[in-house]
Design an enzyme around this catalytic site. Sequence first.
Site, PDB file in Angstrom:
ATOM      1  CB  SER A 150       7.164  47.862  39.823  1.00  0.00           C
ATOM      2  OG  SER A 150       8.221  48.711  40.212  1.00  0.00           O
ATOM      3  CD  GLU A 151       6.117  53.306  42.106  1.00  0.00           C
ATOM      4  OE1 GLU A 151       6.607  54.059  42.965  1.00  0.00           O
ATOM      5  OE2 GLU A 151       5.614  52.200  42.372  1.00  0.00           O
ATOM      6  CG  ASN A 152       9.888  50.481  37.389  1.00  0.00           C
ATOM      7  OD1 ASN A 152       9.221  50.011  38.286  1.00  0.00           O
ATOM      8  ND2 ASN A 152      10.900  49.831  36.852  1.00  0.00           N
ATOM      9  CB  SER A 194       2.864  52.704  35.453  1.00  0.00           C
ATOM     10  OG  SER A 194       2.954  52.280  36.791  1.00  0.00           O
ATOM     11  CG  ASN A 220       2.759  50.356  43.898  1.00  0.00           C
ATOM     12  OD1 ASN A 220       3.502  50.670  44.811  1.00  0.00           O
ATOM     13  ND2 ASN A 220       3.022  50.629  42.630  1.00  0.00           N
TER      14      ASN A 220
END
Length: 502
Positions: free
Chosen positions: A331-333, A373, A308
């Site tokens: 990507s944390e979304n 996520s 990440n």
Amino acid sequence: MMFKFAARTTVRIGIRFSSTYPSSSKIVKSADEAINGIKSGDMILSGGFGLSGVSETLIDALSKRPDIKNLTAVSNNAGLEGKGLSKLLESGQVTKMIASYIGMNKKFEQLYLNGSIDLELTPQGTIIEKVRSGAAGIPAFYTPTGVGTWVQEGKLPVRYDSNGKVLKTSKPKESRRFNGRDFLLEESIYGDVAFVKAFKVDTLGNCWFRGSSRNFNQAFGKNAKLTIVEAENIVEPGEIEPENVHLQSIFVDKIVQSIKPKQFEVIKFAEDQKSPEELLESGNEKEIKRYKIAKRASQEFEGHNSANLGVGLPNLSAAFLPEGSNVLLESENGILGMGQHPKKGKEDADYVNSGKETVTLVKGASLFGSEDSFGMIRGGNIGLTMLGAFQVSANGDLANWGIPGKIKGMGGAMDLVSNPKATKVVVVTEHTNKKGVSKIVENCEFPLTGEKVINTIITELAVFIIKDGKLVLTEISTESSLEEVQKKTNAKFIVSDDLKEF
């Protein structure tokens, strides 16, 4: 009493199933009709990430109802001025936000700092888990996110006065130790209304989200008493394959046709990105410094199949990945397998990264909601994370989300460093700030992102590791010297017996 049955009598009892579902459309004619039932004082869960997957049609309709006020809004952030949730802040209808990030929204920041609204800053992964667990009937849970920070200590500013003085702070969190680690108790969120944006919705309410627009929408849609879905495309039952239903019809109360165009927050094209060679040839001292840091940082990908990357310098390190690399960027979304920025004309508002920038996907990528996520992240399934920093301490404390008088919010950073034993956490940063003050310090003065979470620090001058709670210099730039590193580092460090050059 005796009962007699005739011989060879067969009794058949069964249920007859119809091959078609009874008609029960949840479609309403307009957004004005859709928002009927929302009342002053309600808590609204608004899906979306930046401007991706935001219910602009519903928000616009609600902003024209000044009689509905004193609302609490829950979202990752509040969009940009004049866009997204910002409309409800500007109309004065939202008086409290629960969010992880102020971002580039100057109006949001102004209202917060001048005492016009309350803001409960909450780590991004904690927000989504508070909503997910509330929907699942779980009143509270323990999380490693925020341990040793203002989140635990109850020091987050919730409300200022008009002169910038803090009037109200967050509440301290109860902690408990499990398996040798500390965790914080977080209470779940229960929404009154959810605004959800979906690409395809059938008339029963089954939803399919496209690209990274699932983000907060999927979990938010399962939580509220009244869930309203803004649909880009309305289809008949059966047109969404059962295995492709991301939000099931039982959670949805109303469906309205979206009439607002999708919006971009940050458009970036592949053609606009400078190659490493162009950065070197630019002659720009700052660009060359960034090049050096990013190139050295790229070596940290070795041995990891997932990573990440924070915005800025961490993201730039991906430009040095060798061709054919099997590292999947997360990507944390809601993306695993993030690619480069799109070519001009190929930009898509449904595909953005954690910096709200347009991106593409690589072969083998997968998409999911923000709740999954952050489960990956906290669970230690992402092997490497790279972040920027305001300050890093000699024992590995990280401060990268706020400085005195400038609190932007932690976003997902506290979650990303919440499991340092499973995820290698690397800081990539310039050695000093704009004033020439060292970012590597004995003790952090700024609010912490995490305690003792950093493994490696990479700057244009040197590489340090944190070993047994001590700062160790392991590499030095060929263009620097030990004397320069000592002069520009405001923390005691040990020089490795095997000091290398890079």
